[in-house]
Scaffold this motif. Structure first.
Motif, PDB file in Angstrom:
ATOM      1  N   VAL A 196      77.951  10.240  64.815  1.00 16.61           N
ATOM      2  CA  VAL A 196      78.855   9.889  63.687  1.00 16.61           C
ATOM      3  C   VAL A 196      78.458  11.064  62.796  1.00 16.61           C
ATOM      4  O   VAL A 196      77.406  11.129  62.031  1.00 16.61           O
ATOM      5  CB  VAL A 196      78.564   8.545  63.034  1.00 16.61           C
ATOM      6  CG1 VAL A 196      79.485   8.401  62.163  1.00 16.61           C
ATOM      7  CG2 VAL A 196      78.669   7.579  64.099  1.00 16.61           C
ATOM      8  N   THR A 208      78.846  12.134  59.598  1.00 22.19           N
ATOM      9  CA  THR A 208      79.033  11.955  58.338  1.00 22.19           C
ATOM     10  C   THR A 208      77.647  11.426  57.471  1.00 22.19           C
ATOM     11  O   THR A 208      76.968  10.907  58.141  1.00 22.19           O
ATOM     12  CB  THR A 208      80.135  10.884  58.173  1.00 22.19           C
ATOM     13  OG1 THR A 208      80.504  10.642  56.548  1.00 22.19           O
ATOM     14  CG2 THR A 208      79.744   9.662  58.663  1.00 22.19           C
ATOM     15  N   ALA A 253      81.308   4.564  56.393  1.00 19.00           N
ATOM     16  CA  ALA A 253      82.006   5.285  57.667  1.00 19.00           C
ATOM     17  C   ALA A 253      81.309   5.098  58.963  1.00 19.00           C
ATOM     18  O   ALA A 253      81.596   4.792  59.801  1.00 19.00           O
ATOM     19  CB  ALA A 253      82.090   6.927  57.436  1.00 19.00           C
ATOM     20  N   ASP A 257      81.548   1.636  59.931  1.00 21.51           N
ATOM     21  CA  ASP A 257      82.699   1.398  60.570  1.00 21.51           C
ATOM     22  C   ASP A 257      82.827   1.954  62.071  1.00 21.51           C
ATOM     23  O   ASP A 257      83.429   1.470  62.944  1.00 21.51           O
ATOM     24  CB  ASP A 257      83.809   1.751  59.832  1.00 21.51           C
ATOM     25  CG  ASP A 257      84.197   1.069  58.557  1.00 21.51           C
ATOM     26  OD1 ASP A 257      83.896  -0.478  58.541  1.00 21.51           O
ATOM     27  OD2 ASP A 257      84.998   1.684  57.507  1.00 21.51           O
ATOM     28  N   ALA A 258      82.073   3.012  62.318  1.00 23.36           N
ATOM     29  CA  ALA A 258      82.113   3.465  63.667  1.00 23.36           C
ATOM     30  C   ALA A 258      81.221   2.988  64.476  1.00 23.36           C
ATOM     31  O   ALA A 258      81.277   2.938  65.835  1.00 23.36           O
ATOM     32  CB  ALA A 258      81.711   5.079  63.276  1.00 23.36           C
ATOM     33  N   ASP A 312      80.767  -4.337  59.851  1.00 26.31           N
ATOM     34  CA  ASP A 312      81.088  -2.968  59.621  1.00 26.31           C
ATOM     35  C   ASP A 312      80.969  -2.573  58.131  1.00 26.31           C
ATOM     36  O   ASP A 312      79.774  -2.990  57.746  1.00 26.31           O
ATOM     37  CB  ASP A 312      82.550  -3.150  59.905  1.00 26.31           C
ATOM     38  CG  ASP A 312      83.517  -4.188  59.051  1.00 26.31           C
ATOM     39  OD1 ASP A 312      82.617  -4.903  58.251  1.00 26.31           O
ATOM     40  OD2 ASP A 312      84.478  -4.355  59.486  1.00 26.31           O
ATOM     41  N   ARG A 370      83.694   8.522  65.718  1.00 30.35           N
ATOM     42  CA  ARG A 370      84.989   8.470  64.828  1.00 30.35           C
ATOM     43  C   ARG A 370      86.032   8.947  65.251  1.00 30.35           C
ATOM     44  O   ARG A 370      87.075   9.035  64.441  1.00 30.35           O
ATOM     45  CB  ARG A 370      84.511   9.051  63.479  1.00 30.35           C
ATOM     46  CG  ARG A 370      83.291   8.544  62.869  1.00 30.35           C
ATOM     47  CD  ARG A 370      82.846   9.063  61.489  1.00 30.35           C
ATOM     48  NE  ARG A 370      83.869   8.883  60.555  1.00 30.35           N
ATOM     49  CZ  ARG A 370      84.044   9.765  59.351  1.00 30.35           C
ATOM     50  NH1 ARG A 370      83.404  10.925  59.495  1.00 30.35           N
ATOM     51  NH2 ARG A 370      85.028   9.720  58.358  1.00 30.35           N
ATOM     52  N   ALA A 389      87.279  14.170  64.930  1.00 29.72           N
ATOM     53  CA  ALA A 389      85.992  14.438  64.262  1.00 29.72           C
ATOM     54  C   ALA A 389      85.079  15.516  64.521  1.00 29.72           C
ATOM     55  O   ALA A 389      84.193  16.036  63.742  1.00 29.72           O
ATOM     56  CB  ALA A 389      85.336  13.212  63.986  1.00 29.72           C
TER      57      ALA A 389
END
Length: 259
Positions: free
Chosen positions: A171, A173, A178, A181-182, A204, A252, A256
């Protein structure tokens, strides 16, 4: 073709793709040595022509459950005949969600042995069959966890000189919402995390309080999370501990990790 990418700057050697989430042929634009295609059921196995085209650009491995009809080296292995010769495999016991009761009852060890006779360069997924996988001597394909670094060091100290590949949702980020959620649902399924989560908690970006703290901490244990530089530091640590290949799954989305 791209000459550089987020994947390379984050220190990933390979990328794992789920055919239900993306067009796997797009992986030809990613400058990595290896592309691993996850198994999500026979209906989602990429077309042989796509696999053959992709294998002209990079090493391609397709995950195949050795207990499943169509992939069983001691039974119905009809699907294997459609795999292009240049495509290798990741041999796994198979997630119960993709297996019938009959398939789940089949013995794993003899099937891994038979499959490796056919494809000696295949990797072996260790999930739920760690000792059997180690006994094969093939490339070990392990899921990243909070104990991975320690286990890698222990294996090397014990004299294991084979290849050790590590799979990790990735991920790119620093945004906590985020991240959740991922990979929130993914890390929530890990046994220690599930035990620590409050009952009925969201997993999430809607997670709050204790659940949010547990999930964000677990994301750092079971996934590669952060900026390119931060993930690069994490992959360096894994290699220093003994990993030979770090495989990132773009949690993601494929876009990404492309620029």
């Amino acid at each position: 073709m791209l000459t550089t990418s987020t994947v390379a700057r984050a220190g990933l050697d390979a990328i794992a793709l789920k055919p239900t989430e993306c067009d796997v042929s797009a992986a030809g634009s990613i400058p990595v040595e290896t592309v691993a295609i996850d198994y999500e059921g026979r209906d989602y196995l990429p077309d042989p022509a796509i696999l053959e085209s992709l294998s002209a650009e990079t090493d391609v491995l397709v995950t195949t459950p050795v207990r499943a009809d169509g992939f069983d080296p001691l039974g119905d292995h009809s699907v294997l005949a459609d795999l292009p010769p240049a495509v290798s495999r990741v041999l796994v016991a198979g997630h119960p969600a993709y297996l019938t009761d009959e398939e789940q009852a089949r013995a794993v060890a003899p099937r891994l042995g038979a499959a490796l006779e056919r494809d000696p360069d295949a990797w072996v997924g260790t999930e739920s069959v760690e000792r059997i996988a180690m006994a094969t001597g093939a490339t070990q394909y392990d899921l990243l966890s909070r104990t991975t670094e320690r286990e890698l060091r222990a294996l090397r100290s014990a004299g294991f000189d084979g290849d050790l590949a590590v799979y990790a949702p990735t991920v790119l980020t620093e945004d906590d919402d985020a991240v959740l959620d991922a990979v929130g649902a993914y890390v929530a399924r890990r046994r220690p995390v599930a035990a620590a989560l409050p009952e009925g908690a969201a997993t999430d970006s809607q997670a709050t309080g204790r659940a949010r703290e547990v999930l964000l901490a677990a994301a750092e244990d079971y996934a590669l999370v952060g900026t390119e530089a931060e993930i690069g530091e994490q992959t360096d640590v894994l290699r220093e501990a003994g990993a030979t290949t770090v495989v990132g799954y773009p949690a993601r989305g494929l876009e990404a990790v492309l620029e």
